[in-house]
Structures are given as C-alpha cells and as structure tokens.
Design a protein around this motif. Structure first.
Motif, PDB file in Angstrom:
ATOM      1  N   GLY A  47       0.806  -1.204   0.000  1.00 56.85           N
ATOM      2  CA  GLY A  47       0.000   0.000   0.000  1.00 56.85           C
ATOM      3  C   GLY A  47       0.846   1.262   0.000  1.00 56.85           C
ATOM      4  O   GLY A  47       1.975   1.273   0.520  1.00 56.85           O
ATOM      5  N   ASP A  48       0.288   2.329  -0.571  1.00 54.40           N
ATOM      6  CA  ASP A  48       1.039   3.578  -0.678  1.00 54.40           C
ATOM      7  C   ASP A  48       1.476   4.130   0.671  1.00 54.40           C
ATOM      8  O   ASP A  48       2.508   4.803   0.767  1.00 54.40           O
ATOM      9  N   ASP A  49       0.701   3.870   1.727  1.00 52.97           N
ATOM     10  CA  ASP A  49       1.039   4.406   3.045  1.00 52.97           C
ATOM     11  C   ASP A  49       1.897   3.458   3.881  1.00 52.97           C
ATOM     12  O   ASP A  49       2.164   3.728   5.053  1.00 52.97           O
ATOM     13  N   SER A  50       2.340   2.359   3.282  1.00 51.02           N
ATOM     14  CA  SER A  50       3.218   1.431   4.018  1.00 51.02           C
ATOM     15  C   SER A  50       4.572   2.075   4.252  1.00 51.02           C
ATOM     16  O   SER A  50       5.113   2.768   3.391  1.00 51.02           O
ATOM     17  N   LEU A  51       5.119   1.821   5.437  1.00 52.11           N
ATOM     18  CA  LEU A  51       6.429   2.363   5.793  1.00 52.11           C
ATOM     19  C   LEU A  51       7.543   1.520   5.188  1.00 52.11           C
ATOM     20  O   LEU A  51       7.493   0.285   5.221  1.00 52.11           O
ATOM     21  N   ALA A  52       8.534   2.185   4.622  1.00 51.46           N
ATOM     22  CA  ALA A  52       9.711   1.503   4.108  1.00 51.46           C
ATOM     23  C   ALA A  52      10.961   2.219   4.619  1.00 51.46           C
ATOM     24  O   ALA A  52      10.903   3.373   5.052  1.00 51.46           O
ATOM     25  N   VAL A  53      12.072   1.516   4.571  1.00 51.95           N
ATOM     26  CA  VAL A  53      13.355   2.062   5.009  1.00 51.95           C
ATOM     27  C   VAL A  53      14.418   1.645   4.005  1.00 51.95           C
ATOM     28  O   VAL A  53      14.474   0.477   3.610  1.00 51.95           O
TER      29      VAL A  53
END
Length: 266
Positions: A47-53
């Motif tokens: 999803g577009d609002d998923s957090l990534a690092v």
C-alpha cells in the motif's frame, strides 16, 4: 498497525542503533513516494502508506562490518562476500528489532524471475531524501545527442563514496499525512556540474573522480579501493592474499558485476 511520526522514529531508531555502529545509514519513506516514480511493472506490491526504510553503506562499513565478518566467520564461496556481509548485518538487525513482525527485505543484488531488480535502489534513495539521483533528464540542452547515459546518486556528505544496499518494507505499518516527503539535497545544481558528473560516471568511473563531485567527509580506504577495483570473480583470491579464507573451496559466480556504484556495487 497505523504508525504516528513517533512510531516511525522508534522503528528507524532501533535500526540505527544496530546498524550505524557498523557503517550503515537508515532513511525512511512511504511506498507511495517510490511507486509514484515508476511504471506499474516496477512498483512494490504494498500500500502507498506502508512504511519503508532504505539502507545505505558508508565508507566506514568496510572496516567496521566487512573485514570483521570475513575474519570471524569466513565467507561462502558461492556469492559476493560484500553481499553476504550486508545480508548478515541487515537480517540480524531485523530479527533482533522486529521479531515476528512482517518485514519485506529486498537487497540490491536480488533479481525477480523477470530479471528485473527487486527494487530500484537509486529511486528509493532519492525519494527518501538520502541522496539526489541525477539523471540525463536533469540536464538542460543536453550535449549528448541520442546517447543514453546512466544516472548516479550523490550523497550530501559522502558524495559518491557510498552504496545503496537494501530496502525494508514494513507491510503491517502504515503512516499518514504527517510523514512528509523530504527533498533530497541538490549537491550539483549547475548544468556544467551535472554534465561533468554524468560524463565522469559513465565514461571514467574507474578513476573514482565522479565520487568527489562534492567534498566528501570520508572516502574509501586504500584497502577498500583495492577490493572494489578487483573484478568480482577475483575477490576471493584477493581476500586469501589478505589472510582471509572462505569456508569451502567453491568459487563464486564469475558473471561480471554490472551494478553501478549507487546501486550497491561499491
């Protein structure tokens, strides 16, 4: 799990505590920022609002993580030793910081069955604000006619003396509008400077000069330069001359390493 800015800082803070002491940097982003830059075939299935690092290696990683890794553990002769070291550092940090949590970890050297990379490292670094991704389209009145040039990322502190190693997506963590997309530092604002950078990277990358496009706070040690200047198929032999022996006699894949500096090669 919905996350506030404080939760995001908590997640990234845990990773920084584990990885910064061995020469890595951590930058957060939303999956939507990344996907918006790419065609559907290259987007992440989150999803577009998923957090990534995104995880970068700095010049210190070689001495702080890699040399201790090959000295203490040895390395398998089946894949690139740097890749093995990065995977061990990142997977260990994820296991310790987020036990039982859904984390999609993608490394710069991994490919999909379609032979496309599992993530576009330079795009991830750019949208996270870690480094500016300079491309041919960033030059006005291009002097190269129809010639195709590869782009390159520039770090505001390390110039080109870094690499992008991994992308972590926290599928169960979503963040809202309070997480604003940063603007990557434009370290090479002039047309002339961008031409010089892209030409140095594409035509003279072996002389390392493109990495000094901005004054770096730290560069690779001579030993690290020697390692990355050595063809991938010969790096195990170099490690042996340094006194590091692989744990088996198998030789690594001799396919040339075609990854760019900013895509994780060195």
């Amino acid at each position: 799990m919905a996350a506030s800015t404080g939760n995001v800082e908590g997640i990234t803070g845990l990773l920084k505590d584990h990885l910064s002491k061995v020469g890595f940097e951590i930058y957060s982003l939303k999956v939507g920022w990344y996907n918006s830059m790419l065609p559907p075939s290259l987007r992440l299935a989150h999803g577009d609002d998923s957090l990534a690092v995104v995880v970068l290696s700095t010049p210190a990683m070689f001495e702080q993580a890699f040399l201790p890794f090959v000295e203490e553990r040895g390395c398998q002769g089946l894949s690139d030793p740097i890749d093995q070291c990065v995977k061990r550092c990142v997977s260990s940090a994820v296991a310790q910081c987020f036990p039982g949590q859904e984390v999609d970890v993608r490394y710069d050297y991994e490919m999909l069955p379609s032979r496309k990379p599992k993530f576009l490292a330079q795009t991830a670094a750019h949208v996270s604000g870690a480094a500016f991704y300079y491309q041919q389209s960033d030059v006005r009145d291009q002097p190269w006619a129809e010639k195709k040039l590869f782009g390159v990322c520039v770090h505001p502190r390390f110039g080109g003396w870094f690499a992008i190693r991994a992308l972590l997506v926290f599928g169960g963590v979503t963040v809202g509008s309070e997480m604003q997309q940063p603007v990557p530092p434009d370290c090479v604002p002039s047309r002339e400077g961008r031409i010089q950078l892209l030409e140095a990277f594409n035509f003279h990358w072996q002389d390392w000069s493109y990495r000094d496009v901005v004054p770096p706070v730290q560069i690779y040690s001579q030993k690290q330069k020697d390692y990355f200047s050595t063809p991938p198929a010969q790096r195990f032999a170099l490690l042996k001359t340094w006194g590091f022996l692989p744990r088996d006699s198998d030789q690594p894949d001799t396919t040339p390493d075609t990854r760019s500096q900013a895509a994780g090669h060195g």
